[in-house]
Design a protein around this motif. Sequence first.
Motif, mmCIF file in Angstrom:
data_model
loop_
_atom_site.group_PDB
_atom_site.id
_atom_site.type_symbol
_atom_site.label_atom_id
_atom_site.label_comp_id
_atom_site.label_asym_id
_atom_site.label_seq_id
_atom_site.Cartn_x
_atom_site.Cartn_y
_atom_site.Cartn_z
ATOM 1 N N LEU A 98 5.518 -5.326 -3.299
ATOM 2 C CA LEU A 98 4.685 -4.685 -4.308
ATOM 3 C C LEU A 98 4.942 -5.379 -5.634
ATOM 4 O O LEU A 98 6.071 -5.374 -6.135
ATOM 5 C CB LEU A 98 5.007 -3.192 -4.431
ATOM 6 C CG LEU A 98 4.383 -2.242 -3.398
ATOM 7 C CD1 LEU A 98 4.957 -2.481 -2.014
ATOM 8 C CD2 LEU A 98 4.597 -0.781 -3.826
ATOM 9 N N GLY A 147 -3.999 8.072 -2.426
ATOM 10 C CA GLY A 147 -2.847 8.149 -1.532
ATOM 11 C C GLY A 147 -3.243 7.907 -0.085
ATOM 12 O O GLY A 147 -2.525 7.232 0.665
ATOM 13 N N MET A 169 -3.969 4.113 0.489
ATOM 14 C CA MET A 169 -2.756 3.316 0.543
ATOM 15 C C MET A 169 -2.048 3.493 1.885
ATOM 16 O O MET A 169 -1.591 2.506 2.494
ATOM 17 C CB MET A 169 -1.823 3.691 -0.609
ATOM 18 C CG MET A 169 -0.510 2.909 -0.610
ATOM 19 S SD MET A 169 -0.721 1.123 -0.793
ATOM 20 C CE MET A 169 -1.147 1.021 -2.541
ATOM 21 N N LYS A 170 -1.943 4.722 2.357
ATOM 22 C CA LYS A 170 -1.309 4.962 3.651
ATOM 23 C C LYS A 170 -2.095 4.276 4.758
ATOM 24 O O LYS A 170 -1.511 3.665 5.665
ATOM 25 C CB LYS A 170 -1.213 6.469 3.910
ATOM 26 C CG LYS A 170 -0.527 6.808 5.228
ATOM 27 C CD LYS A 170 -0.454 8.313 5.423
ATOM 28 C CE LYS A 170 0.184 8.650 6.773
ATOM 29 N NZ LYS A 170 0.227 10.121 6.997
ATOM 30 N N LEU A 207 -1.356 0.447 4.572
ATOM 31 C CA LEU A 207 -0.004 0.079 4.998
ATOM 32 C C LEU A 207 0.162 0.169 6.512
ATOM 33 O O LEU A 207 0.960 -0.576 7.098
ATOM 34 C CB LEU A 207 1.025 0.971 4.307
ATOM 35 C CG LEU A 207 1.219 0.718 2.810
ATOM 36 C CD1 LEU A 207 2.053 1.833 2.178
ATOM 37 C CD2 LEU A 207 1.882 -0.629 2.573
ATOM 38 N N THR A 208 -0.582 1.049 7.149
ATOM 39 C CA THR A 208 -0.457 1.207 8.598
ATOM 40 C C THR A 208 -1.361 0.253 9.374
ATOM 41 O O THR A 208 -1.440 0.331 10.598
ATOM 42 C CB THR A 208 -0.760 2.660 9.013
ATOM 43 O OG1 THR A 208 -2.043 3.055 8.510
ATOM 44 C CG2 THR A 208 0.306 3.597 8.465
ATOM 45 N N GLY A 229 -2.511 5.904 -5.423
ATOM 46 C CA GLY A 229 -1.750 5.638 -4.212
ATOM 47 C C GLY A 229 -0.624 4.651 -4.447
ATOM 48 O O GLY A 229 0.403 4.697 -3.765
ATOM 49 N N LEU A 230 -0.791 3.759 -5.438
ATOM 50 C CA LEU A 230 0.253 2.788 -5.740
ATOM 51 C C LEU A 230 1.477 3.487 -6.323
ATOM 52 O O LEU A 230 2.616 3.175 -5.954
ATOM 53 C CB LEU A 230 -0.274 1.729 -6.709
ATOM 54 C CG LEU A 230 0.735 0.670 -7.158
ATOM 55 C CD1 LEU A 230 1.270 -0.112 -5.960
ATOM 56 C CD2 LEU A 230 0.114 -0.275 -8.176
ATOM 57 N N THR A 253 2.411 6.510 -5.855
ATOM 58 C CA THR A 253 3.071 7.253 -4.771
ATOM 59 C C THR A 253 3.858 6.314 -3.873
ATOM 60 O O THR A 253 5.003 6.597 -3.498
ATOM 61 C CB THR A 253 2.020 8.014 -3.938
ATOM 62 O OG1 THR A 253 1.298 8.909 -4.787
ATOM 63 C CG2 THR A 253 2.691 8.798 -2.822
ATOM 64 N N ALA A 254 3.262 5.164 -3.540
ATOM 65 C CA ALA A 254 3.926 4.195 -2.658
ATOM 66 C C ALA A 254 5.216 3.677 -3.275
ATOM 67 O O ALA A 254 6.194 3.416 -2.562
ATOM 68 C CB ALA A 254 2.977 3.039 -2.355
ATOM 69 N N VAL A 305 7.704 6.311 -2.355
ATOM 70 C CA VAL A 305 7.915 6.507 -0.919
ATOM 71 C C VAL A 305 8.632 5.325 -0.281
ATOM 72 O O VAL A 305 9.483 5.493 0.603
ATOM 73 C CB VAL A 305 6.554 6.744 -0.219
ATOM 74 C CG1 VAL A 305 6.724 6.771 1.296
ATOM 75 C CG2 VAL A 305 5.921 8.037 -0.707
ATOM 76 N N LEU A 306 8.323 4.100 -0.731
ATOM 77 C CA LEU A 306 8.787 2.897 -0.041
ATOM 78 C C LEU A 306 10.043 2.277 -0.637
ATOM 79 O O LEU A 306 10.556 1.294 -0.096
ATOM 80 C CB LEU A 306 7.676 1.839 -0.059
ATOM 81 C CG LEU A 306 6.320 2.253 0.513
ATOM 82 C CD1 LEU A 306 5.321 1.109 0.351
ATOM 83 C CD2 LEU A 306 6.438 2.663 1.970
#
Length: 333
Positions: free
Chosen positions: A130, A240, A243-244, A247-248, A274-275, A277-278, A281-282
Amino acid sequence: MIERIIEAERLEDLISVFGSFDRNLHIIESELNVKVLDRENCIHISGEPDAVMLAEKTINGLLTLASKGESIDDSNVRYVMQLVNEGKERKIDELTGDVICITANGKPVKPKTLGQKNYCDAISENTITLGIGPAGTGKTYLAVAAAVAAFRAEKVNRIILTRPAVEAGERLGFLPGDLQSKVDPYLRPLYDALFEMFGPDTYQKYLEKGNIEVAPLAYMRGRTLDDSFIILDEAQNTSGEQMKMFLTRIGFGSKVVITGDITQIDLPADKSSGLKTAMKVLEDIDDIAICQLTGADVVRHRLVQKIIEAYEDYETKHPLTNAKPAPKSYKRK
């Protein structure tokens, strides 16, 4: 008033440091309030002791870059001065990194700041990176360069560039033409970078063969992307859920770079990025790097850096308009 003398080993390095019509020396003189002269292949610096010391370290740093084949321009001079002011002159040697790739016109693409070098190292060493930072820090350009290098080295079979189709603060209304014509305005920065790396003809050839794909983020749903170098640009404008979903999509043999500027979110006020949040989370997952670029890494016109600093200062004084998390900086493992 004192004077210090620097002897240059090669005349070519001296010419590179001076710049066209001594432009680079004029910047040093103006910023540090010193006098710099060239006499018999030596650089004479005169002025107040502290200023002369800073100028000497700056010029020695520029000579180091020149001796390793780096071209010296305004941005190099100002950045080296900044490192010297921060007491980081020993890190100047790290700016002579390897070339990432060569453009269609034969121009080498390489990181120009320590932040950009960390960013490029993160891309090389991690599956997902990122890149977070303001405009002009080379987030997208360097990511595309890394993608082209991986493709040319046959490490990946495809380059996939995507971004959310979100209008930047204005409504464009109905756009004429077919579907590709409608999404092209949103993807233009990605096209520009690819054109420069490959050249228009080579780009078109790979596009027709399916080796290059440039598409809006919505087209990624339901796919598994193997053996690909995937770049998600303007990721601050993803939701969000988007983004999920993105990523998947990652498959085997793929590498992903996600770029964005969390100070330029164009989503409606009731939607979270979403960025952002990522980034939370990541942050503790192995093989994922979160690399923070700053105004010091801006390589556009020097006014861009001043504009970014002015906005950061304003937002610091108005915290309600600057509610953003502090990301974890990338550190080499």
